[in-house]
Design a protein around this motif. Structure first.
Motif, PDB file in Angstrom:
ATOM      1  N   GLY A  11     -62.959  41.703  66.762  1.00 57.66           N
ATOM      2  CA  GLY A  11     -61.956  40.786  67.521  1.00 57.66           C
ATOM      3  C   GLY A  11     -61.024  40.207  66.316  1.00 57.66           C
ATOM      4  N   VAL A  12     -59.980  40.100  66.572  1.00 54.55           N
ATOM      5  CA  VAL A  12     -58.852  39.324  65.337  1.00 54.55           C
ATOM      6  C   VAL A  12     -59.267  37.886  65.419  1.00 54.55           C
ATOM      7  CG1 VAL A  12     -56.487  38.803  65.146  1.00 54.55           C
ATOM      8  CG2 VAL A  12     -56.782  40.877  66.106  1.00 54.55           C
ATOM      9  N   LEU A  13     -59.615  37.277  66.282  1.00 54.98           N
ATOM     10  CA  LEU A  13     -60.022  36.032  66.251  1.00 54.98           C
ATOM     11  C   LEU A  13     -61.504  35.624  66.257  1.00 54.98           C
ATOM     12  CD1 LEU A  13     -57.450  34.290  68.774  1.00 54.98           C
ATOM     13  CD2 LEU A  13     -57.208  34.647  66.130  1.00 54.98           C
ATOM     14  N   GLU A  14     -62.483  36.680  65.605  1.00 55.26           N
ATOM     15  CA  GLU A  14     -63.688  36.645  65.593  1.00 55.26           C
ATOM     16  C   GLU A  14     -64.136  35.509  64.627  1.00 55.26           C
ATOM     17  OE1 GLU A  14     -66.121  40.383  65.393  1.00 55.26           O
ATOM     18  OE2 GLU A  14     -66.363  39.503  63.423  1.00 55.26           O
ATOM     19  N   LYS A  15     -63.468  35.169  63.702  1.00 56.63           N
ATOM     20  CA  LYS A  15     -63.941  33.993  62.640  1.00 56.63           C
ATOM     21  C   LYS A  15     -63.810  32.729  63.565  1.00 56.63           C
ATOM     22  CE  LYS A  15     -63.641  33.995  57.820  1.00 56.63           C
ATOM     23  NZ  LYS A  15     -62.656  34.679  56.533  1.00 56.63           N
ATOM     24  N   ASN A  16     -62.668  32.668  64.218  1.00 52.60           N
ATOM     25  CA  ASN A  16     -62.478  31.452  64.879  1.00 52.60           C
ATOM     26  C   ASN A  16     -63.602  31.065  66.151  1.00 52.60           C
ATOM     27  OD1 ASN A  16     -60.789  28.733  65.475  1.00 52.60           O
ATOM     28  ND2 ASN A  16     -61.181  29.660  67.513  1.00 52.60           N
ATOM     29  N   ASP A  17     -63.778  32.217  66.646  1.00 57.74           N
ATOM     30  CA  ASP A  17     -64.967  32.219  67.674  1.00 57.74           C
ATOM     31  C   ASP A  17     -66.262  31.926  67.233  1.00 57.74           C
ATOM     32  OD1 ASP A  17     -62.973  33.090  69.390  1.00 57.74           O
ATOM     33  OD2 ASP A  17     -63.512  35.165  69.733  1.00 57.74           O
ATOM     34  N   LEU A  18     -66.752  32.528  65.874  1.00 59.21           N
ATOM     35  CA  LEU A  18     -67.977  32.210  65.250  1.00 59.21           C
ATOM     36  C   LEU A  18     -67.990  30.788  64.997  1.00 59.21           C
ATOM     37  CD1 LEU A  18     -68.299  35.275  62.995  1.00 59.21           C
ATOM     38  CD2 LEU A  18     -69.910  34.737  65.030  1.00 59.21           C
ATOM     39  N   LEU A  19     -66.852  30.141  64.335  1.00 57.83           N
ATOM     40  CA  LEU A  19     -67.000  28.809  64.065  1.00 57.83           C
ATOM     41  C   LEU A  19     -67.062  27.835  65.294  1.00 57.83           C
ATOM     42  CD1 LEU A  19     -64.001  28.474  61.350  1.00 57.83           C
ATOM     43  CD2 LEU A  19     -66.468  27.965  61.028  1.00 57.83           C
ATOM     44  N   SER A 131     -54.566  28.693  73.997  1.00 58.72           N
ATOM     45  CA  SER A 131     -55.205  29.355  74.943  1.00 58.72           C
ATOM     46  C   SER A 131     -55.955  30.421  74.085  1.00 58.72           C
ATOM     47  CB  SER A 131     -54.495  30.160  76.168  1.00 58.72           C
ATOM     48  OG  SER A 131     -53.864  31.125  75.501  1.00 58.72           O
ATOM     49  N   SER A 132     -55.669  31.029  73.038  1.00 56.69           N
ATOM     50  CA  SER A 132     -56.436  31.764  72.059  1.00 56.69           C
ATOM     51  C   SER A 132     -57.482  31.319  71.525  1.00 56.69           C
ATOM     52  CB  SER A 132     -55.671  32.817  71.282  1.00 56.69           C
ATOM     53  OG  SER A 132     -54.408  33.297  72.033  1.00 56.69           O
ATOM     54  N   TYR A 133     -57.770  30.002  71.321  1.00 57.45           N
ATOM     55  CA  TYR A 133     -58.470  29.347  70.279  1.00 57.45           C
ATOM     56  C   TYR A 133     -59.511  28.449  70.800  1.00 57.45           C
ATOM     57  CZ  TYR A 133     -54.972  31.067  67.081  1.00 57.45           C
ATOM     58  OH  TYR A 133     -54.351  31.905  66.299  1.00 57.45           O
ATOM     59  N   ASP A 134     -60.860  29.027  70.794  1.00 54.91           N
ATOM     60  CA  ASP A 134     -61.859  28.269  71.112  1.00 54.91           C
ATOM     61  C   ASP A 134     -62.335  27.282  70.151  1.00 54.91           C
ATOM     62  OD1 ASP A 134     -64.488  27.598  72.246  1.00 54.91           O
ATOM     63  OD2 ASP A 134     -65.377  29.354  71.899  1.00 54.91           O
ATOM     64  N   LEU A 135     -62.482  25.819  70.652  1.00 53.17           N
ATOM     65  CA  LEU A 135     -62.641  24.934  69.719  1.00 53.17           C
ATOM     66  C   LEU A 135     -64.207  24.509  69.904  1.00 53.17           C
ATOM     67  CD1 LEU A 135     -59.628  22.666  70.157  1.00 53.17           C
ATOM     68  CD2 LEU A 135     -59.884  24.358  68.472  1.00 53.17           C
ATOM     69  N   GLY A 136     -65.161  25.258  70.666  1.00 51.02           N
ATOM     70  CA  GLY A 136     -66.595  24.941  70.745  1.00 51.02           C
ATOM     71  C   GLY A 136     -66.406  23.790  71.970  1.00 51.02           C
TER      72      GLY A 136
ATOM     73  N   THR B  13     -58.982  40.076  58.728  1.00 48.45           N
ATOM     74  CA  THR B  13     -59.922  40.866  59.379  1.00 48.45           C
ATOM     75  C   THR B  13     -60.009  42.311  58.853  1.00 48.45           C
ATOM     76  OG1 THR B  13     -59.779  39.622  61.387  1.00 48.45           O
ATOM     77  CG2 THR B  13     -61.041  41.664  61.511  1.00 48.45           C
ATOM     78  N   VAL B  14     -58.886  42.932  58.607  1.00 49.02           N
ATOM     79  CA  VAL B  14     -58.742  44.265  57.906  1.00 49.02           C
ATOM     80  C   VAL B  14     -59.260  44.061  56.687  1.00 49.02           C
ATOM     81  CG1 VAL B  14     -57.146  46.050  57.166  1.00 49.02           C
ATOM     82  CG2 VAL B  14     -56.982  45.091  59.530  1.00 49.02           C
ATOM     83  N   GLU B  15     -58.863  43.197  55.886  1.00 47.84           N
ATOM     84  CA  GLU B  15     -58.955  42.737  54.351  1.00 47.84           C
ATOM     85  C   GLU B  15     -60.786  42.813  54.316  1.00 47.84           C
ATOM     86  OE1 GLU B  15     -57.354  43.396  51.859  1.00 47.84           O
ATOM     87  OE2 GLU B  15     -55.517  42.645  52.026  1.00 47.84           O
ATOM     88  N   GLU B  16     -61.248  42.091  55.181  1.00 48.32           N
ATOM     89  CA  GLU B  16     -62.765  41.904  55.095  1.00 48.32           C
ATOM     90  C   GLU B  16     -63.463  43.063  55.336  1.00 48.32           C
ATOM     91  OE1 GLU B  16     -64.022  38.524  57.440  1.00 48.32           O
ATOM     92  OE2 GLU B  16     -63.094  37.257  56.001  1.00 48.32           O
ATOM     93  N   GLY B 103     -58.799  42.288  79.766  1.00 44.30           N
ATOM     94  CA  GLY B 103     -57.429  41.665  79.847  1.00 44.30           C
ATOM     95  C   GLY B 103     -57.020  40.703  78.817  1.00 44.30           C
ATOM     96  N   ARG B 104     -58.172  40.170  78.369  1.00 46.98           N
ATOM     97  CA  ARG B 104     -57.939  39.062  77.203  1.00 46.98           C
ATOM     98  C   ARG B 104     -58.005  39.941  75.789  1.00 46.98           C
ATOM     99  NH1 ARG B 104     -57.586  34.265  79.287  1.00 46.98           N
ATOM    100  NH2 ARG B 104     -58.639  34.114  81.320  1.00 46.98           N
ATOM    101  N   ASP B 105     -58.329  40.966  75.980  1.00 42.94           N
ATOM    102  CA  ASP B 105     -58.377  41.459  74.519  1.00 42.94           C
ATOM    103  C   ASP B 105     -57.658  41.166  73.365  1.00 42.94           C
ATOM    104  OD1 ASP B 105     -58.914  43.148  77.022  1.00 42.94           O
ATOM    105  OD2 ASP B 105     -60.358  44.244  75.792  1.00 42.94           O
ATOM    106  N   LEU B 106     -57.991  41.166  72.226  1.00 46.48           N
ATOM    107  CA  LEU B 106     -57.196  40.932  71.003  1.00 46.48           C
ATOM    108  C   LEU B 106     -58.139  41.650  70.081  1.00 46.48           C
ATOM    109  CD1 LEU B 106     -54.844  39.938  69.406  1.00 46.48           C
ATOM    110  CD2 LEU B 106     -55.767  37.691  69.616  1.00 46.48           C
ATOM    111  N   GLN B 107     -58.178  42.810  69.949  1.00 42.77           N
ATOM    112  CA  GLN B 107     -59.191  43.581  68.889  1.00 42.77           C
ATOM    113  C   GLN B 107     -58.536  44.661  68.094  1.00 42.77           C
ATOM    114  OE1 GLN B 107     -63.287  44.234  69.799  1.00 42.77           O
ATOM    115  NE2 GLN B 107     -62.834  46.149  70.479  1.00 42.77           N
ATOM    116  N   ILE B 108     -58.869  44.708  66.773  1.00 40.81           N
ATOM    117  CA  ILE B 108     -58.637  45.715  66.055  1.00 40.81           C
ATOM    118  C   ILE B 108     -59.563  46.977  66.378  1.00 40.81           C
ATOM    119  CG2 ILE B 108     -58.008  46.498  64.045  1.00 40.81           C
ATOM    120  CD1 ILE B 108     -57.835  43.620  62.831  1.00 40.81           C
ATOM    121  N   ALA B 109     -59.013  48.009  67.052  1.00 40.89           N
ATOM    122  CA  ALA B 109     -59.913  49.191  67.320  1.00 40.89           C
ATOM    123  C   ALA B 109     -60.009  50.065  66.013  1.00 40.89           C
ATOM    124  CB  ALA B 109     -59.036  50.217  68.421  1.00 40.89           C
TER     125      ALA B 109
END
Ligand SMILES: Nc1nc2c(ncn2[C@@H]2O[C@H](COP(=O)(O)OP(=O)(O)O)[C@@H](O)[C@H]2O)c(=O)[nH]1
Ligand SMILES: [Mg+2]
Ligand SMILES: [Zn+2]
Lengths: 229, 127
Positions: A11-19, A131-136, B13-16, B103-109
């Motif tokens: 997920g592109v926002l995985e870091k934010n989601d984990l925090l 809407s994309s950013y979970d703040l906990g 995310t890609v860099e990591e 539908g809410r996906d925002l993912q690097i495949a």
């Protein structure tokens, strides 16, 4: 040289989601019920929040607020009139709050989460980006004023879709602007079936008692679920 | 506009993911973007080109696969794709579907990569 395909599946926002998950666990452990308030600029977040903080303090609830703004500290000054601890997060042009801003401002605030019952977060006025950013948060509250058009929910599906409660604000102006209550409710229901809706006025105080009672109920339910599991 | 933040998060995310392979250069990123992600594909494409300059994703193509909303309708038992603005209504039987499964996906495949040194070897005239 033909490129190779490397699977990533992240997920592109995985870091934010984990925090955010980390924050949620901390809030839960300390018994802090947290709300993330989102709306367009000018819907009345700060006005309603000031009234909410004031009344809750009078009832002996321990409340605090973080407030995001693109550039100014004005909202924090307004909210501080309630007597509650308040911290401004100036995002420097960022159009939304992110979990790491919440974390770092809490760290610098000197607040002990164990001394709080409720934490209110006023997000930056914007119906898209937050809407994309979970703040906990425990509850995402989307505000819609009677002056901004009943079809707002249809125009901003991601925001209304991801919210848990809707507040129709400035209800004191409903008649003057010929607010179409049925259309507003129908649109909210379309975007999120079963969404709980409150009607409030920061000016007259209408709806505040019910709203604050609801918050106390929600917190009690959250604490009960914590002690069970 | 938060597409610039999203672009930066994407690069991070890609860099990591490629941290242990410093010799790889990224030529394309395959992204799954849900219709309800709240992210605008056009803005993201624009921001991606700006944000990737001076990274190992510079010049990479962002290939966006749009992901439709998906739900399982308990009323009629079908897997369905609700459409705007009735994201929670079954398009086949009209029942309310409370949960969206996509539908809410925002993912690097995936990413497409080349070895930096191989590329240099190819560019050099073969003596
Ligand atoms: N009549 C009326 N005006 C309100 C109400 N709440 C806010 N306002 C006004 O709406 C404007 C924007 O309010 P503010 O709280 O700053 O909105 P925010 O940008 O969402 O934080 C201000 O001029 C407020 O005085 C309300 O309940 N009734
Ligand atoms: Mg405000
Ligand atoms: Zn159905």
């Amino acid at each position: 040289m033909k490129p190779r395909l490397l699977e990533i599946r992240k997920g592109v926002l995985e870091k934010n989601d984990l925090l955010a998950e980390g924050l949620r666990a901390r809030f839960q452990a300390a018994g802090v019920f947290t709300l993330n308030w989102v709306s367009s600029p000018g819907t009345g977040k700060t006005a309603l929040l000031e009234a909410t903080l004031k009344q809750m303090r009078e009832q002996g609830q321990r409340v605090a607020a973080l407030v995001g703004d693109l550039a100014t500290e004005n909202d924090a000054h307004r909210l501080a009139r309630s007597g509650a601890p308040v911290r401004q997060i100036v995002t420097g042009g960022n159009c939304h709050l992110e979990a790491d801003m919440i974390e770092s401002h809490l760290a610098r605030s000197g607040w002990d989460l164990n001394d709080l019952d409720f934490l209110f977060i006023e997000n930056v006025g914007n119906l898209v980006c937050p809407s994309s950013y979970d703040l906990g948060e425990d509850l995402r509250v989307v505000l819609l004023s009677v002056t901004e058009g009943e079809d707002k929910p249809l125009k901003y599906p991601s925001m209304f879709n991801s919210s848990d409660v809707a507040m129709i604000t400035k209800i004191d102006l409903a008649e003057a602007v010929e607010f179409d209550r049925a259309a507003a409710y129908a649109n909210l229901e379309t975007m999120r079936p079963g969404l709980r809706v409150f009607e409030t006025s920061a000016k007259t105080g209408r709806g505040l008692t019910e709203w604050i009672a609801f918050l106390a109920e929600q917190r009690a339910a959250r604490l009960a679920s914590r002690s069970q599991g | 506009m938060h597409e610039l933040s999203i672009a930066h998060s994407l690069i991070e995310t890609v860099e990591e993911a490629l941290a242990s392979q410093p010799d790889l250069r990224v030529t394309a990123v395959n992204l799954q973007l849900g219709v309800l992600s709240g992210v605008e594909a056009d803005s993201l494409l624009f921001c991606f080109d700006i944000a990737t300059a001076d990274t190992r994703l510079a010049g990479a193509k962002l290939q966006i696969e749009s992901v439709a909303a998906r739900a399982f309708c308990a009323a009629c038992g079908h897997d369905v794709s609700p459409v705007a603005p009735h994201w929670y209504r079954c398009p086949e039987c009209g029942a309310v579907c409370a949960q969206l499964s996509a539908g809410r996906d925002l993912q690097i495949a995936s990413v497409e990569v080349v070895e930096n040194n191989e590329e240099r070897a190819n560019e050099a005239p073969s003596a």
